[in-house]
Write a protein that holds these residues in place. Structure first.
Motif, PDB file in Angstrom:
ATOM      1  N   VAL A 130      22.901 -19.947 -99.938  1.00  0.00           N
ATOM      2  CA  VAL A 130      21.767 -20.459-100.709  1.00  0.00           C
ATOM      3  C   VAL A 130      21.215 -21.691 -99.994  1.00  0.00           C
ATOM      4  CG1 VAL A 130      21.012 -21.371-102.932  1.00  0.00           C
ATOM      5  CG2 VAL A 130      22.798 -19.615-102.843  1.00  0.00           C
ATOM      6  N   ASP A 131      19.964 -21.653 -99.561  1.00  0.00           N
ATOM      7  CA  ASP A 131      19.390 -22.746 -98.784  1.00  0.00           C
ATOM      8  C   ASP A 131      19.243 -24.024 -99.605  1.00  0.00           C
ATOM      9  OD1 ASP A 131      19.194 -21.253 -96.461  1.00  0.00           O
ATOM     10  OD2 ASP A 131      17.196 -20.504 -96.960  1.00  0.00           O
ATOM     11  N   VAL A 132      18.703 -23.885-100.820  1.00  0.00           N
ATOM     12  CA  VAL A 132      18.501 -25.046-101.690  1.00  0.00           C
ATOM     13  C   VAL A 132      19.086 -24.716-103.062  1.00  0.00           C
ATOM     14  CG1 VAL A 132      16.847 -26.690-102.649  1.00  0.00           C
ATOM     15  CG2 VAL A 132      16.371 -25.603-100.440  1.00  0.00           C
ATOM     16  N   PRO A 133      20.358 -25.009-103.280  1.00  0.00           N
ATOM     17  CA  PRO A 133      20.990 -24.674-104.555  1.00  0.00           C
ATOM     18  C   PRO A 133      20.437 -25.524-105.694  1.00  0.00           C
ATOM     19  CG  PRO A 133      22.477 -25.980-103.213  1.00  0.00           C
ATOM     20  CD  PRO A 133      21.292 -25.652-102.344  1.00  0.00           C
ATOM     21  N   ARG A 134      20.650 -25.051-106.915  1.00  0.00           N
ATOM     22  CA  ARG A 134      20.157 -25.762-108.099  1.00  0.00           C
ATOM     23  C   ARG A 134      21.321 -26.115-109.011  1.00  0.00           C
ATOM     24  NH1 ARG A 134      15.236 -23.267-111.481  1.00  0.00           N
ATOM     25  NH2 ARG A 134      14.229 -23.863-109.507  1.00  0.00           N
ATOM     26  N   LEU A 135      21.344 -27.354-109.474  1.00  0.00           N
ATOM     27  CA  LEU A 135      22.335 -27.824-110.428  1.00  0.00           C
ATOM     28  C   LEU A 135      21.731 -27.849-111.822  1.00  0.00           C
ATOM     29  CD1 LEU A 135      24.246 -30.933-108.972  1.00  0.00           C
ATOM     30  CD2 LEU A 135      25.221 -28.727-109.623  1.00  0.00           C
ATOM     31  N   PHE A 165      18.980 -30.262-102.440  1.00  0.00           N
ATOM     32  CA  PHE A 165      19.261 -29.436-103.614  1.00  0.00           C
ATOM     33  C   PHE A 165      18.245 -29.701-104.715  1.00  0.00           C
ATOM     34  CE2 PHE A 165      21.513 -33.411-104.189  1.00  0.00           C
ATOM     35  CZ  PHE A 165      21.398 -33.711-105.543  1.00  0.00           C
ATOM     36  N   GLU A 166      18.203 -28.775-105.652  1.00  0.00           N
ATOM     37  CA  GLU A 166      17.377 -28.946-106.845  1.00  0.00           C
ATOM     38  C   GLU A 166      18.276 -29.341-108.007  1.00  0.00           C
ATOM     39  OE1 GLU A 166      15.634 -25.129-107.365  1.00  0.00           O
ATOM     40  OE2 GLU A 166      14.174 -25.357-105.748  1.00  0.00           O
ATOM     41  N   ILE A 167      17.716 -30.074-108.950  1.00  0.00           N
ATOM     42  CA  ILE A 167      18.493 -30.480-110.113  1.00  0.00           C
ATOM     43  C   ILE A 167      17.594 -30.492-111.339  1.00  0.00           C
ATOM     44  CG2 ILE A 167      18.109 -32.957-109.696  1.00  0.00           C
ATOM     45  CD1 ILE A 167      21.019 -33.369-110.758  1.00  0.00           C
ATOM     46  N   THR A 168      18.108 -29.977-112.438  1.00  0.00           N
ATOM     47  CA  THR A 168      17.328 -29.927-113.668  1.00  0.00           C
ATOM     48  C   THR A 168      17.482 -31.240-114.435  1.00  0.00           C
ATOM     49  OG1 THR A 168      19.165 -28.945-114.917  1.00  0.00           O
ATOM     50  CG2 THR A 168      17.616 -27.432-113.837  1.00  0.00           C
ATOM     51  N   PRO A 173       8.188 -30.754-115.266  1.00  0.00           N
ATOM     52  CA  PRO A 173       8.932 -32.019-115.333  1.00  0.00           C
ATOM     53  C   PRO A 173      10.444 -31.832-115.436  1.00  0.00           C
ATOM     54  CG  PRO A 173       7.994 -31.512-117.470  1.00  0.00           C
ATOM     55  CD  PRO A 173       7.477 -30.458-116.522  1.00  0.00           C
ATOM     56  N   ASP A 174      10.883 -30.589-115.468  1.00  0.00           N
ATOM     57  CA  ASP A 174      12.302 -30.326-115.724  1.00  0.00           C
ATOM     58  C   ASP A 174      13.122 -30.040-114.478  1.00  0.00           C
ATOM     59  OD1 ASP A 174      11.814 -30.576-118.463  1.00  0.00           O
ATOM     60  OD2 ASP A 174      11.271 -28.454-118.640  1.00  0.00           O
ATOM     61  N   ILE A 175      12.488 -29.913-113.307  1.00  0.00           N
ATOM     62  CA  ILE A 175      13.213 -29.591-112.080  1.00  0.00           C
ATOM     63  C   ILE A 175      12.785 -30.546-110.969  1.00  0.00           C
ATOM     64  CG2 ILE A 175      13.757 -27.828-110.359  1.00  0.00           C
ATOM     65  CD1 ILE A 175      13.058 -25.709-112.415  1.00  0.00           C
TER      66      ILE A 175
END
Length: 346
Positions: free
Chosen positions: A71-76, A37-40, A22-24
């Motif tokens: 980076v294809d799908v960066p994470r914030l 993109f991914e986000i936390t 549930p955190d990403i």
């Protein structure tokens, strides 16, 4: 937590939770944020309530930095958002280089015409064109990549690229009053010039380099700063430091400086100086690197920061008190701006 729109810009897009946690979250199709993109969850909380477009642009810019690094799908993360909000806006040359890089990547062939349509812009609507059926992703991606907050900012950046001969006008489009809408009101059609392709190819070549050019005051009192601060920080980040005064070469030193900066991935410029005043060579080398589109990381001892030349005060300097402080800050800054260097041992 249920997210139905882009957490940064609030525009329609796809938000899912495909990772079984549930955190990403995975955000797809937010052109205003520049891509997927991914986000936390903690990043979402940090962004919640952010109303200033300046803050949103800086957060978006952090994603763009990751895409540029490959980076294809960066994470914030929450820490990323806090850092992005606290930093200064990107220098204008960096923003222009990003737009040019985007235009090159979007061009299918030499001479390809790219149309930029802002679906909310009055001048676009004045053309009598139904923007609802047009591809607006070029325009929205350009806003994201340039760290622009509106069409006027993007227009000034594209005008700069045109004045340098890096792009050309694509189609002549006029509004209902007969005035061209290509300019500070926004770029609506362009073609990347051959010189624009050449510049991006030169920059791209530098992306494969492991070398960091070090510009600093070459005085005996600064040997410890280099040996115990700057040099180990660069090496820990995975890059190889280069100091022109410690290398053997034939020919004029000015020519060698230019050649080595061109071969470098980025430049570290320390503005610390003695009683004789600012070191002109440091500012020249930093300016030359900026002109090539290379990242420049500025550092300065804390008792000298008020004496930094006004031309570079707009840039975010690492202000250091001792060598351990310099080493830690510089290592972290290189990692955040450039990612792991090619010399990082797996």
């Amino acid at each position: 937590m249920v997210i139905q729109k882009c957490p940064i810009w609030g525009v329609d897009c796809s938000v899912s939770n495909p990772y079984g946690t549930p955190d990403i979250y995975l955000v797809e199709g937010s052109h205003r944020a520049g891509g997927d993109f991914e986000i936390t969850a903690d990043a979402v909380s940090e962004i919640d309530g952010t109303t200033e477009d300046d803050d949103k642009a800086r957060i978006t810019s952090l994603l763009v930095e990751q895409w540029i690094k490959g980076v294809d799908v960066p994470r914030l993360t929450g820490n990323d958002v806090q850092w992005a909000k606290s930093r200064s806006r990107l220098p204008m040359l960096d923003r222009a280089e990003r737009v040019l890089r985007l235009l090159v990547s979007r061009s299918s062939y030499l001479g390809d015409i790219l149309d930029f349509i802002d679906p909310n812009d009055r001048k676009a609507l004045a053309l009598g064109r139904d923007t609802s059926g047009l591809d607006t992703s070029h325009f929205e991606h350009a806003l994201a990549w340039s760290e622009a907050i509106n069409v006027e900012e993007l227009g000034h950046i594209t005008n700069y690229l045109a004045q340098r001969g890096l792009i050309q006008k694509g189609r002549e489009i006029s509004n209902s009053e007969g005035y061209s809408v290509w300019g500070t009101d926004g770029l609506y059609s362009c073609v990347v010039d051959v010189s624009g392709y050449s510049l991006i190819e030169e920059i791209q070549t530098n992306l494969d380099s492991s070398q960091c050019f070090v510009a600093m005051w070459f005085d005996d009192s600064m040997d410890g700063v280099y040996e115990n601060g700057i040099k180990p920080a660069i090496k820990e980040a995975g890059f190889s430091p280069y100091r022109i005064d410690r290398e053997d070469f034939a020919g004029k030193i000015d020519d060698e400086i230019v050649a080595q900066i061109r071969r470098s991935r980025f430049l570290v410029a320390d503005a610390t100086h003695g009683e004789d005043g600012a070191r002109g060579g440091v500012y020249y080398e930093a300016g030359f690197a900026h002109g090539l589109g290379l990242p420049v990381i500025f550092t300065c001892r804390n008792d000298m920061i008020d004496k930094v030349h006004f031309d570079t005060r707009q840039f975010n300097h690492i202000v250091w008190e001792n060598l351990d402080d310099l080493r830690e800050q510089l290592t972290n800054r290189i990692g955040s701006v450039l990612g792991d260097g090619p010399n990082i041992e797996g």
